[in-house]
Design a protein around this motif. Structure first.
Motif, mmCIF file in Angstrom:
data_model
loop_
_atom_site.group_PDB
_atom_site.id
_atom_site.type_symbol
_atom_site.label_atom_id
_atom_site.label_comp_id
_atom_site.label_asym_id
_atom_site.label_seq_id
_atom_site.Cartn_x
_atom_site.Cartn_y
_atom_site.Cartn_z
ATOM 1 N N VAL A 1 0.848 -1.207 0.000
ATOM 2 C CA VAL A 1 0.000 0.000 0.000
ATOM 3 C C VAL A 1 0.880 1.253 0.000
ATOM 4 O O VAL A 1 0.681 2.175 -0.788
ATOM 5 N N ILE A 2 1.873 1.264 0.891
ATOM 6 C CA ILE A 2 2.769 2.428 1.006
ATOM 7 C C ILE A 2 3.568 2.627 -0.285
ATOM 8 O O ILE A 2 3.707 3.751 -0.760
ATOM 9 N N ASP A 3 4.055 1.531 -0.869
ATOM 10 C CA ASP A 3 4.781 1.624 -2.150
ATOM 11 C C ASP A 3 3.921 2.261 -3.230
ATOM 12 O O ASP A 3 4.389 3.099 -3.999
ATOM 13 N N GLY A 4 2.666 1.860 -3.260
ATOM 14 C CA GLY A 4 1.727 2.423 -4.234
ATOM 15 C C GLY A 4 1.541 3.911 -4.032
ATOM 16 O O GLY A 4 1.514 4.694 -4.993
ATOM 17 N N GLN A 5 1.436 4.318 -2.756
ATOM 18 C CA GLN A 5 1.269 5.737 -2.434
ATOM 19 C C GLN A 5 2.524 6.539 -2.786
ATOM 20 O O GLN A 5 2.431 7.647 -3.304
ATOM 21 N N ILE A 6 3.687 5.963 -2.509
ATOM 22 C CA ILE A 6 4.949 6.644 -2.847
ATOM 23 C C ILE A 6 5.021 6.869 -4.358
ATOM 24 O O ILE A 6 5.358 7.961 -4.820
ATOM 25 N N SER A 7 4.674 5.827 -5.123
ATOM 26 C CA SER A 7 4.694 5.955 -6.596
ATOM 27 C C SER A 7 3.753 7.054 -7.071
ATOM 28 O O SER A 7 4.097 7.842 -7.958
ATOM 29 N N LYS A 8 2.557 7.103 -6.474
ATOM 30 C CA LYS A 8 1.563 8.111 -6.856
ATOM 31 C C LYS A 8 2.090 9.517 -6.543
ATOM 32 O O LYS A 8 2.025 10.428 -7.371
ATOM 33 N N ILE A 9 2.649 9.699 -5.349
ATOM 34 C CA ILE A 9 3.203 11.003 -4.947
ATOM 35 C C ILE A 9 4.347 11.394 -5.881
ATOM 36 O O ILE A 9 4.437 12.543 -6.315
#
Length: 208
Positions: A54-62
């Protein structure tokens, strides 16, 4: 401060907090091995890995939002391309440099930036006179210092003048960490020189 710089700063803060969260979760995985005897290890590891995803996905989005801000602003885009031409320097260093200096308006002096990042060049001279080692400011920006450290590590692996400098100093018997610190300092000075002269990095760049 322009709206673009403000947005960049906020997104970088958000990215930074998630990077820290991920580090913490990865660290926790070591503890799970100790829970085998009470059969909690697999269950917790599964939850942990889901959370990291989940966090990896958010980092990519940011990160893609940050890139959009950079690409839509002509000045930031140009600065980013110049910064990334320095050996070992990638996207994160370029984003943070632009944000911290506010597009090189708030900080336009490489020495000031080096102090801000806690990259104080150590004194290489040896002698009988008692010298106090320059202390790094407690207000130094730790996140900036760590990304510059990674950039320096990359730079000395690539074929360029920073690697030549590093090898020469280490062969002279200098302390590896203080030489690496000097490389970080050189990276900052090179970035500022490129921005000032509006030129891409050339290997063997001589700075006045």
């Amino acid at each position: 401060t322009s709206v673009a710089v403000k947005r960049l700063k906020i997104l970088l803060t958000e990215r930074n907090s998630r990077v820290k969260m991920k580090k913490q979760l990865v660290k926790q995985q070591h503890d799970y091995k100790l829970m085998k005897t009470i059969s909690l290890d697999k269950e917790l590891l599964k939850l942990n890995k889901k959370m990291i995803e989940v966090i990896d996905g958010q980092i990519s989005k940011i990160e893609s939002d940050i890139e959009k801000i950079i690409q839509f602003d002509d000045q930031m885009k140009a600065q980013s391309e110049l910064i990334r031409s320095v050996p070992g320097v990638g996207k994160v260093v370029s984003w943070m440099m632009i944000a911290k200096t506010e597009g090189f308006t708030a900080i336009n002096n490489p020495r000031k930036m080096a102090c801000y990042c806690g990259v104080v060049p150590f004194d290489f001279k040896s002698g009988t006179s008692l010298r106090y080692k320059p202390k790094v400011s407690v207000f130094a920006d730790k996140s900036m210092k760590s990304v510059l450290h990674l950039a320096a590590m990359s730079a000395i692996r690539l074929n360029n003048d920073l690697r030549v400098y590093y090898k020469r100093k280490v062969d002279e018997g200098k302390n590896k960490m203080s030489v690496l610190n000097a490389v970080r300092n050189k990276i900052i000075h090179r970035i500022f020189a490129l921005i000032k002269n509006q030129t891409m990095y050339k290997n063997g760049l001589v700075l006045s």
